[in-house]
Each structure stands twice: as structure tokens, then as C-alpha cells.
Enzyme design. Structure first.
Site, PDB file in Angstrom:
ATOM      1  N   HIS A  44       0.824  -1.198   0.000  1.00 57.24           N
ATOM      2  CA  HIS A  44       0.000   0.000   0.000  1.00 57.24           C
ATOM      3  C   HIS A  44       0.865   1.258   0.000  1.00 57.24           C
ATOM      4  O   HIS A  44       1.625   1.500   0.933  1.00 57.24           O
ATOM      5  CB  HIS A  44      -0.887  -0.029   1.248  1.00 57.24           C
ATOM      6  CG  HIS A  44      -1.889   1.064   1.342  1.00 57.24           C
ATOM      7  ND1 HIS A  44      -2.000   1.864   2.459  1.00 57.24           N
ATOM      8  CD2 HIS A  44      -2.851   1.478   0.494  1.00 57.24           C
ATOM      9  CE1 HIS A  44      -2.988   2.710   2.300  1.00 57.24           C
ATOM     10  NE2 HIS A  44      -3.521   2.513   1.102  1.00 57.24           N
ATOM     11  N   HIS A  86      -1.433  10.881  -1.850  1.00 60.76           N
ATOM     12  CA  HIS A  86      -2.670  10.373  -1.255  1.00 60.76           C
ATOM     13  C   HIS A  86      -3.631  11.479  -0.848  1.00 60.76           C
ATOM     14  O   HIS A  86      -4.783  11.500  -1.263  1.00 60.76           O
ATOM     15  CB  HIS A  86      -2.372   9.486  -0.046  1.00 60.76           C
ATOM     16  CG  HIS A  86      -3.612   8.999   0.640  1.00 60.76           C
ATOM     17  ND1 HIS A  86      -4.204   9.691   1.673  1.00 60.76           N
ATOM     18  CD2 HIS A  86      -4.370   7.906   0.418  1.00 60.76           C
ATOM     19  CE1 HIS A  86      -5.286   9.036   2.056  1.00 60.76           C
ATOM     20  NE2 HIS A  86      -5.414   7.947   1.329  1.00 60.76           N
TER      21      HIS A  86
END
Length: 293
Positions: A44, A86
Site C-alpha cells: 500500500h 494520497h
């Protein structure tokens, strides 16, 4: 291609054994560590437990640890460049507040690519990562390709960036990621935005797509029309839900798959593996690999 950061070389050649739990072998393929039906382990934002997230350093560290799949997040700058980040704000993972103190709330969409390229995206994780940069999508794709890795690409907050699906596909095409070999086995595009996933499917029906979330079981057939994966948070998951997803065929006529996130400890990894998930998205890929293997 871009040179591998010195910090990554140091971490992966000197200190990697401290990052991999007993029983793992650094540099081995993850399939060798587990049974044939073990879930795919997806790093991730790269190996983000150990290196600054969404940077080339995190990608390289995942590669050194033996993980083929990495996940990233894509957003668009003020001047239309796609960057890997992100948050929709640059504040948490860069020194933007110090560099541009008068430009709160420091949104990605309010900065040019050239401005973002000057930011330090590593020091927040430790002095050894100082100087890491926010990569453009082009830079990121080059590094993932150089490492012969595979990419789970998330279109982040598409409501902020109208047309970002077309932009993403354009860059992927320019970098060679829409050829037969990449599309068949090395690329998945996902988003929390159903309309965004649908747009990718409509523009490039050959690409594997995933919807991030946990739709009601009754609604799953409508998602299966444009998605190949349903990727829910692990806290919303049950064996019954995974079975309901697997009972349907996705947009390419194959069984819908499930990759769950963000699983960072052995107990949770073992639990979701028992549910029959196909993939586990994790900041700690070494811990998950050992647990599900």
C-alpha cells in the site's frame, strides 16, 4: 530512468533484515512464501510502513522485499500534471507549509508541478529519507516498470479533477502501460468513485477495474457491469460478503475478485484470508506475507 535513492540502497542492503520478520527471505518472490491459494499481498503506497508513502523510495523498498504489486494514488496539479499523492493537501507528507507558508490549505490542485517538485516528501518519515520527492505519474510508472512490478492505481478524489480518467489513461499509454502485457497482468485501476471506475471501463474496456467500497449485496450486480474487483475495507468484511462477491462475474466475464485494505497486522491478515479474499492491501507487506503464507 531515475537513479535509485541512496536511502533505499542503505535500507535494502544493510538494514532490510530488520524489516522482514523471521521466516521471510528478503528478495524472494512472495508466491514462494505461501500456498498456491494465498491472497496476493499488495504494498500500500509502496512499503509505506518503512519508507515515505507514494515515493519512489517506497516502491524500491517493496521491490527489495520481494513484492510484485504496489498501490498508489493519483491526483492532478494546477497545470494539469498527474502526481502521486494520497491526500488532497500536501501538508501531511511534505514541507509545503514551510516552503509556501501563505498558501494554506496547500491543496495539490492549487500548486504547479514545478512547485511540487521542489518539496521534500521524505523528512517527515525520518532524516534518512530527506530529499525524497513527490513523483509525477510518469516518473512513478517508469520506476515500477524498471522494477518489473505491477500496479494497483487509485484515481483519488475524482470529483476534484473532472476528466482525470482520460488524463490517467493518456499518461499510461505514453509510458507503454496500455500494451497487451501490461493490461493483461500488470495493471488495475480503482477508485472510490463509481462514476470514475465506470468512465475508465467505458474508455478502455480491456483494463481491469476495481471499486473501492462495500456496496450492498443487492447492488453488486450493477457494479459488476463495469468492475472486475470489489475492494472493501477489512473492517466491513465477512466471509458471507466475500462469497456474495465471488458468486458474480465482473465486467470481463470472470469471477469478481476481492482485495481488502488496509490490513497491517497478522491477526487481521489471517482473519480476512480465512474469508477467502483474493488480495490484501497493506502498509506492512512482510507481516502479512508471513501471516497468510
Amino acid at each position: 530512468m531515475y537513479a535509485r535513492p541512496v536511502a533505499v540502497l542503505a535500507a535494502t542492503t544493510v538494514g532490510l533484515t530488520a524489516l522482514v520478520l523471521p521466516g521471510s527471505a528478503a528478495g524472494t518472490e512472495q508466491s514462494a512464501a505461501g500456498r498456491d491459494d494465498a491472497p496476493q499481498v499488495i504494498a500500500h503506497r509502496g512499503a509505506s510502513a518503512y519508507a515515505p508513502e507514494n515515493t519512489l523510495a517506497a516502491v524500491d523498498l517493496a521491490d527489495e522485499m520481494g513484492f510484485a504489486w504496489v498501490e498508489n494514488d493519483v491526483q492532478r496539479t494546477k497545470d494539469g500534471e498527474l502526481v502521486v499523492m494520497h491526500d488532497d493537501s500536501l501538508a501531511r507528507t511534505t514541507d509545503v507549509e514551510q516552503r509556501f507558508p501563505d498558501r494554506a490549505p496547500w491543496k495539490v490542485k492549487d500548486f504547479t508541478a514545478a512547485e511540487i517538485a521542489t518539496l521534500d516528501a521524505g523528512s517527515w518519515r525520518g532524516a534518512e529519507w530527506a530529499g525524497a520527492r513527490v513523483p509525477t505519474l510518469k516518473q512513478y510508472l517508469e520506476r515500477v516498470d524498471e522494477n518489473n512490478q505491477k500496479l494497483l492505481l487509485e484515481i483519488k478524489k475524482p470529483e476534484l479533477y473532472p476528466g482525470i480518467e482520460k488524463d490517467t489513461l493518456r499518461v499510461l499509454g505514453q509510458e507503454g502501460w496500455l500494451d497487451r502485457s501490461h493490461v493483461r497482468s500488470r495493471l488495475v485501476i480503482q477508485s472510490f468513485g463509481a462514476d470514475s471506475v465506470r468512465a475508465v471501463h467505458q474508455q478502455r474496456p480491456d483494463i481491469t477495474t476495481g471499486f473501492l467500497g462495500t456496496p450492498a449485496v443487492a447492488d453488486l450486480p450493477s457494479y459488476a457491469a463495469f468492475a472486475d474487483q470489489i475492494n472493501p475495507t477489512h473492517t466491513s468484511l465477512s466471509a458471507e460478503y466475500v462469497a456474495a462477491v465471488h458468486a458474480l462475474k465482473g465486467a470481463h466475464g470472470k469471477r469478481l475478485r476481492v482485495s481488502t485494505w488496509t490490513v497491517n497486522d497478522a491477526a487481521a491478515a489471517t482473519r480476512v484470508a480465512g474469508f477467502g479474499v483474493d488480495g490484501i492491501i497493506t502498509n506492512n507487506p512482510d507481516i502479512v506475507r508471513d501471516a497468510v503464507g
